[in-house]
Write a protein that holds these residues in place. Structure first.
Motif, PDB file in Angstrom:
ATOM      1  N   HIS A  83      12.901  -0.180 -16.045  1.00 30.66           N
ATOM      2  CA  HIS A  83      11.561   0.298 -16.548  1.00 30.66           C
ATOM      3  C   HIS A  83      11.271  -0.264 -17.994  1.00 30.66           C
ATOM      4  CE1 HIS A  83      11.203   3.107 -13.374  1.00 30.66           C
ATOM      5  NE2 HIS A  83      12.131   3.917 -13.643  1.00 30.66           N
ATOM      6  N   SER A  84      10.003  -0.403 -18.501  1.00 30.06           N
ATOM      7  CA  SER A  84       9.662  -0.859 -19.813  1.00 30.06           C
ATOM      8  C   SER A  84       8.998   0.024 -20.860  1.00 30.06           C
ATOM      9  CB  SER A  84       8.747  -2.028 -19.561  1.00 30.06           C
ATOM     10  OG  SER A  84       8.965  -3.225 -18.898  1.00 30.06           O
ATOM     11  N   CYS A  85       9.366  -0.441 -22.027  1.00 32.87           N
ATOM     12  CA  CYS A  85       8.820   0.287 -23.066  1.00 32.87           C
ATOM     13  C   CYS A  85       8.034  -0.411 -24.161  1.00 32.87           C
ATOM     14  CB  CYS A  85      10.109   0.914 -23.622  1.00 32.87           C
ATOM     15  SG  CYS A  85       9.857   2.257 -25.162  1.00 32.87           S
TER      16      CYS A  85
ATOM     17  N   GLY B  29      10.587  -3.855 -24.555  1.00 29.98           N
ATOM     18  CA  GLY B  29      11.778  -4.151 -23.783  1.00 29.98           C
ATOM     19  C   GLY B  29      11.924  -3.350 -22.734  1.00 29.98           C
ATOM     20  N   ARG B  30      12.973  -3.640 -22.118  1.00 25.78           N
ATOM     21  CA  ARG B  30      13.454  -2.725 -20.910  1.00 25.78           C
ATOM     22  C   ARG B  30      13.959  -1.398 -21.406  1.00 25.78           C
ATOM     23  NH1 ARG B  30      10.595  -5.832 -18.238  1.00 25.78           N
ATOM     24  NH2 ARG B  30      11.205  -7.740 -17.393  1.00 25.78           N
ATOM     25  N   ALA B  31      13.666  -0.659 -20.774  1.00 27.58           N
ATOM     26  CA  ALA B  31      14.090   0.895 -21.062  1.00 27.58           C
ATOM     27  C   ALA B  31      15.286   1.205 -20.021  1.00 27.58           C
ATOM     28  CB  ALA B  31      12.928   1.863 -21.001  1.00 27.58           C
ATOM     29  N   THR B  32      16.300   0.490 -20.283  1.00 29.83           N
ATOM     30  CA  THR B  32      17.706   0.906 -19.416  1.00 29.83           C
ATOM     31  C   THR B  32      18.224   1.921 -20.296  1.00 29.83           C
ATOM     32  OG1 THR B  32      18.566  -0.733 -20.654  1.00 29.83           O
ATOM     33  CG2 THR B  32      17.760  -1.436 -18.408  1.00 29.83           C
TER      34      THR B  32
ATOM     35  N   ASP C  72      20.518   4.444 -20.235  1.00 35.67           N
ATOM     36  CA  ASP C  72      22.010   4.679 -20.610  1.00 35.67           C
ATOM     37  C   ASP C  72      22.231   5.918 -21.295  1.00 35.67           C
ATOM     38  OD1 ASP C  72      22.487   2.042 -19.602  1.00 35.67           O
ATOM     39  OD2 ASP C  72      22.138   0.911 -21.432  1.00 35.67           O
ATOM     40  N   ASP C  73      21.773   6.848 -20.789  1.00 35.06           N
ATOM     41  CA  ASP C  73      21.792   8.318 -21.331  1.00 35.06           C
ATOM     42  C   ASP C  73      21.259   8.394 -23.053  1.00 35.06           C
ATOM     43  OD1 ASP C  73      23.076   9.439 -19.213  1.00 35.06           O
ATOM     44  OD2 ASP C  73      25.019   8.755 -19.652  1.00 35.06           O
ATOM     45  N   LEU C  74      20.422   7.305 -23.325  1.00 35.85           N
ATOM     46  CA  LEU C  74      19.730   7.410 -24.520  1.00 35.85           C
ATOM     47  C   LEU C  74      18.321   7.792 -24.503  1.00 35.85           C
ATOM     48  CD1 LEU C  74      20.673   4.104 -26.225  1.00 35.85           C
ATOM     49  CD2 LEU C  74      21.718   6.250 -26.784  1.00 35.85           C
ATOM     50  N   PRO C  75      17.846   8.859 -25.522  1.00 35.93           N
ATOM     51  CA  PRO C  75      16.585   9.233 -25.395  1.00 35.93           C
ATOM     52  C   PRO C  75      15.716   7.834 -25.785  1.00 35.93           C
ATOM     53  CG  PRO C  75      17.945  10.374 -27.040  1.00 35.93           C
ATOM     54  CD  PRO C  75      18.763   9.454 -26.350  1.00 35.93           C
ATOM     55  N   LEU C  76      14.237   8.420 -25.356  1.00 36.36           N
ATOM     56  CA  LEU C  76      13.495   7.086 -25.339  1.00 36.36           C
ATOM     57  C   LEU C  76      13.266   6.828 -26.937  1.00 36.36           C
ATOM     58  CD1 LEU C  76      11.646   5.469 -23.596  1.00 36.36           C
ATOM     59  CD2 LEU C  76       9.778   7.283 -23.686  1.00 36.36           C
ATOM     60  N   THR C  77      13.116   7.686 -27.743  1.00 34.13           N
ATOM     61  CA  THR C  77      13.269   7.367 -29.057  1.00 34.13           C
ATOM     62  C   THR C  77      14.143   6.644 -29.926  1.00 34.13           C
ATOM     63  OG1 THR C  77      14.043   9.705 -29.578  1.00 34.13           O
ATOM     64  CG2 THR C  77      11.821   9.524 -29.588  1.00 34.13           C
ATOM     65  N   GLN C  78      15.375   6.675 -29.043  1.00 32.56           N
ATOM     66  CA  GLN C  78      16.577   5.848 -29.639  1.00 32.56           C
ATOM     67  C   GLN C  78      16.379   4.588 -29.079  1.00 32.56           C
ATOM     68  OE1 GLN C  78      20.373   7.418 -29.078  1.00 32.56           O
ATOM     69  NE2 GLN C  78      19.965   9.129 -30.508  1.00 32.56           N
TER      70      GLN C  78
ATOM     71  N   LEU D 299       6.133   2.356 -17.293  1.00 30.81           N
ATOM     72  CA  LEU D 299       5.878   1.774 -18.655  1.00 30.81           C
ATOM     73  C   LEU D 299       5.837   3.175 -19.712  1.00 30.81           C
ATOM     74  CD1 LEU D 299       5.103  -0.279 -20.491  1.00 30.81           C
ATOM     75  CD2 LEU D 299       2.652   0.120 -19.792  1.00 30.81           C
ATOM     76  N   PHE D 300       6.490   3.101 -20.305  1.00 32.09           N
ATOM     77  CA  PHE D 300       6.595   4.212 -21.451  1.00 32.09           C
ATOM     78  C   PHE D 300       5.931   3.645 -22.681  1.00 32.09           C
ATOM     79  CE2 PHE D 300      10.008   5.169 -18.549  1.00 32.09           C
ATOM     80  CZ  PHE D 300      10.016   6.681 -18.279  1.00 32.09           C
TER      81      PHE D 300
END
Length: 157
Positions: free
Chosen positions: A68-70, A101-104, A106-112, A152-153
């Motif tokens: 997914h993308s951000c 970029g890619r929203a991979t 990896d257990d990170l919130p979207l804000t990080q 897309l986020f």
């Protein structure tokens, strides 16, 4: 270009922006008949499939799945900030684009994730970000065609 940027800023400044997805069509799903092939890389997976559509036609269908993308829309004192133009090999020119970029996850919130993207593309440290406002916080927008299958986020800083 300036008119486009003013329009984007106007949209972002409206507190009552309606960014709801249209209703999902209840049309019958196409039936998968078989596979043509699959090509897997760290960046994407390309699928070739034989599908039967709603008219009973057998089609060769190619699709790509990727992370997914951000996209980050960076605002500073009502100005839109963009990273330096980037060379695009597919069209052989440099273009202006939003940070992203890619929203991979990896257990990170979207804000990080978006903080890391902003730091990478604009050299702005997380401590330099005043706020992050997701424009679609519950789910990404589906971006789907025969060549793209992702969410897309979009966040505004």
């Amino acid at each position: 270009y300036a008119q486009l940027m003013r329009f984007v800023l106007l949209l972002l400044s409206q507190s009552a922006i309606c960014l709801k997805l249209p209703p999902i069509n209840s049309e019958k799903a196409w039936r998968k008949i078989g596979e043509i092939g699959k090509f897997d890389t760290p960046w994407l997976t390309l699928y070739g499939e034989k599908l039967e559509n709603n008219d009973a036609k057998i089609l060769d269908y190619w699709r790509v799945e990727r992370a997914h993308s951000c996209i980050a829309i960076v605002l500073h004192k009502n100005d839109l900030l963009l990273p330096q133009p980037m060379f695009r090999p597919g069209i052989q020119v440099s273009t202006i684009d939003f940070c992203g970029g890619r929203a991979t996850f990896d257990d990170l919130p979207l804000t990080q994730i978006v903080s890391k993207i902003i730091q990478r593309e604009m050299s702005i440290s997380p401590s330099g970000i005043q706020s992050i406002k997701p424009l679609n916080p519950q789910q990404g927008w589906p971006v789907n065609s025969s060549f793209s299958n992702q969410l897309l986020f979009c966040l505004c800083l």
